[in-house]
Write an enzyme that holds these catalytic residues in place. Structure first.
Site, PDB file in Angstrom:
ATOM      1  N   GLU A 246    -103.780 -49.055  41.752  1.00  0.00           N
ATOM      2  CA  GLU A 246    -103.611 -50.606  41.741  1.00  0.00           C
ATOM      3  C   GLU A 246    -102.138 -50.880  41.192  1.00  0.00           C
ATOM      4  O   GLU A 246    -101.610 -50.291  40.247  1.00  0.00           O
ATOM      5  CB  GLU A 246    -104.752 -51.182  40.913  1.00  0.00           C
ATOM      6  CG  GLU A 246    -104.284 -52.860  41.058  1.00  0.00           C
ATOM      7  CD  GLU A 246    -103.892 -53.280  39.743  1.00  0.00           C
ATOM      8  OE1 GLU A 246    -103.316 -54.616  39.851  1.00  0.00           O
ATOM      9  OE2 GLU A 246    -103.476 -52.654  38.852  1.00  0.00           O
ATOM     10  N   SER A 247    -101.495 -51.674  41.778  1.00  0.00           N
ATOM     11  CA  SER A 247    -100.130 -52.351  41.312  1.00  0.00           C
ATOM     12  C   SER A 247     -99.031 -51.158  41.423  1.00  0.00           C
ATOM     13  O   SER A 247     -98.891 -50.500  42.586  1.00  0.00           O
ATOM     14  CB  SER A 247    -100.285 -52.837  39.875  1.00  0.00           C
ATOM     15  OG  SER A 247     -98.918 -53.358  39.584  1.00  0.00           O
ATOM     16  N   ALA A 248     -98.653 -50.840  40.401  1.00  0.00           N
ATOM     17  CA  ALA A 248     -97.773 -49.621  40.447  1.00  0.00           C
ATOM     18  C   ALA A 248     -98.457 -48.449  40.899  1.00  0.00           C
ATOM     19  O   ALA A 248     -97.944 -47.464  41.501  1.00  0.00           O
ATOM     20  CB  ALA A 248     -97.121 -49.201  39.000  1.00  0.00           C
TER      21      ALA A 248
END
Length: 579
Positions: A246-248
């Site tokens: 998730e995200s990075a």
């Protein structure tokens, strides 16, 4: 109340690492605690509520001293009887907050800091209790009673945190594992620590010349190799691994697809067989040694007092005490700051493991071809537009994006891009909101732009690249609107909203049980519809560009066609829109 003392604020948020007391591991083995023997030692775990956990297992030598910034070195020592019952350490964190303006009058309200801290907690977890530069560890969790030979599929988690934060403890797999047992789809859950900030993603010519770029991505890859070598002893099947982030962490997942020009094999076998990306896909980036990378490296060595050293700046940085290095590495802008998503530290092409911008590699076919799921939150940009000031005109937004983001684009290109976004408050993010107010002029417009160019419309561009250049590949996409709340939320369904849903939510809630079911079906069958029953059939994206639309009380399908002008401009000009 205004905050101006950023260093004191951040210091108060980051605990100091302490030593781990020695444990009598032999007594634990003799006491009958669950344990697994692998080539590097006897790994002693713990059991809690039907889940067996093995935490903090080293997979690499300590990346300290001369190994700081360098690619990870595979574990060279025998662990003996290793106590894996303790909460694992976290890698040191990079810059998170500030500066809050590009003037000397840097200010932020407590309310703004509170929203940013809440979002960062969602994507990176609670602030770890203990940090250590010797942090390259991996965790394995499984249903109680699973033994070697069970051949269960493996879900490999990569945490987010803007490439400056994150750790494994907040993303405990126990609720996911319990859901797997409930659905008769038991699996092994693995999470990996990787270096972030200056430790894992230091840019610059010196790093490039040495061939040490993107150490954090290489940490993740070595964690996958550890799984290939060892997971069978824990009951996992190395031929059924799905990576998820998730995200990075999601951007990292895509980077793993194109790392080594798409070669994701180890000892002649594929390291993973499917990929899930929550809020992050291909991120167009300039090289490690480009102007942005050079500027970050120069700022760090100046702060560290390493500029012009006869022995060289890299050697100087490596010889610094970690506290002194951290002060220098974290002197550059954080993720919650005026520059915002123009991240100081992130994966950049290095001519070694990441040979080009990830989007370009996918177009060239240098892409590990596996089924994928990619999704976004409806209001990805609202948390990253808290600390800008007055974006009320096209000119101000163009100046901001040109200065911090799109150094290769002409003013005309950036102006055309900004012109694809309405300047009406009602059209900005949070989208569909009935609250027609803003924190500052243009806040909702810049929120829409930031969310799209990093997350939401980049997701659609990535899917289009896959569909056009790899039409045989299977892909699914979704949009989450969990927190729409009748359009009365000031931030909407912001970045990271899905993490509490997946990891901490109750299966009595529709978003949690449906999201987990789709993902476990994908883990088992590489198709989110095949396995446990789902409420809405989720078509592949290439079959009409339909999104699974998660809402609080129901799921449905939605056409992936919103903000089409902005999307088309980004797709056609992507080579000029690199960070």
């Amino acid at each position: 109340m205004k905050l101006t003392a950023l260093p004191a604020l951040v210091a108060g948020l980051l605990p100091i690492a302490g030593a781990v007391p020695a444990q009598n591991t032999q007594a634990k083995v003799q006491a009958g605690l669950v344990n697994v023997t692998i080539p590097s030692g006897i790994i002693i775990g713990s059991t809690d509520n039907g889940v067996e956990s093995f935490r903090g297992i080293p997979y690499a030598d300590p990346p300290t001293g001369d190994l700081r910034f360098r690619p990870p070195v595979r574990l060279s020592r025998h662990l003996g009887e290793f106590d894996a019952t303790k909460k694992p350490v976290a890698c040191h964190q990079g810059p998170i907050y500030g500066p809050f303006a590009d003037t000397q009058n840097a200010v932020a309200t407590l309310a703004e800091i509170g929203v940013a801290s809440s979002v960062f907690k969602n994507i990176a977890g609670d602030t770890p209790a203990e940090f250590d530069e010797d942090c390259l560890i991996i965790n394995v969790q499984r249903p109680e009673g699973v033994k070697a030979g069970a051949n269960l599929p493996v879900l490999f988690w990569i945490y987010g945190g803007g490439f400056v934060g994150g750790s494994t403890p907040p993303f405990d797999g126990k609720n996911l594992i319990a859901t797997g047992v409930q659905l008769n789809q038991s699996f092994i859950y693995v999470s990996v620590n990787y270096r972030v900030g200056g430790w894992g993603f230091m840019p610059g010519e010196e790093i490039h010349r040495e061939g040490s770029g993107n150490a954090g991505l290489r940490d993740q890859r070595m964690g996958l190799e550890w799984v290939a070598d060892n997971i069978a002893e824990f009951g996992g099947n190395p031929k059924r691994v799905v990576i998820w982030g998730e995200s990075a962490g999601a951007i990292s997942v895509f980077d793993q697809l194109v790392l080594y020009d798409g070669n994701a094999t180890y000892k002649g076998k594929e390291l993973f067989h499917g990929a899930i990306m929550n809020s992050g896909t291909a991120l167009p980036t300039d090289p490690l040694y480009g102007p942005k990378g050079k500027a970050i490296y120069k700022a760090v060595i100046e702060k560290a007092g390493c500029e012009g050293k006869p022995e060289g700046s890299l050697k100087c940085l490596r010889e610094l005490h970690n506290d002194d290095f951290a002060a220098a590495a974290n002197s550059v802008p954080g993720i919650f700051s005026y520059p915002s998503l123009a991240l100081s530290y992130l994966p950049r092409p290095d001519d070694t493991v990441l040979t080009d911008s990830p989007d370009a590699l996918a177009k060239k076919g240098k892409f590990h071809k596996v089924p994928v799921i990619m999704g976004s939150q409806e209001d990805e940009g609202t948390a990253f537009s808290l600390f800008q000031i007055n974006m009320g005109t096209d000119q101000r937004i163009v100046q901001y994006l040109s200065k911090y983001y799109f150094g290769d684009a002409t003013i005309e290109q950036v102006s055309e891009f900004v012109g694809t976004y309405s300047n009406e408050i009602a059209d900005g993010s949070p989208f569909r909101s009935k609250l027609l107010t803003e924190l500052y002029p243009g806040k909702r417009r810049i929120a829409a732009i930031l969310g799209d160019m990093v997350f939401d419309l980049m997701r659609r561009i990535t899917l289009r690249i896959i569909a056009e250049h790899h039409p045989e590949e299977h892909s699914w996409s979704y949009l989450s609107s969990y927190n729409y709340n009748l359009g009365l939320s000031a931030v909407g369904t912001t970045h990271g909203s899905d993490m509490p849903v997946f990891f901490n939510g109750s299966n009595n809630n529709l978003p949690t049980i449906s999201g987990r079911t789709y993902y476990l079906n994908f883990l088992y069958n590489l198709d989110p519809n095949n396995g446990s029953r789902v409420d809405v059939h989720w078509p592949q994206w290439k079959e009409g560009h339909q999104l699974l639309w998660y809402n609080k009380n129901n799921n449905s399908l939605r056409s992936d066609t919103y903000r089409e002008r902005s999307y088309e401009f980004m797709y056609e000009n992507i080579n000029s829109l690199r960070f």
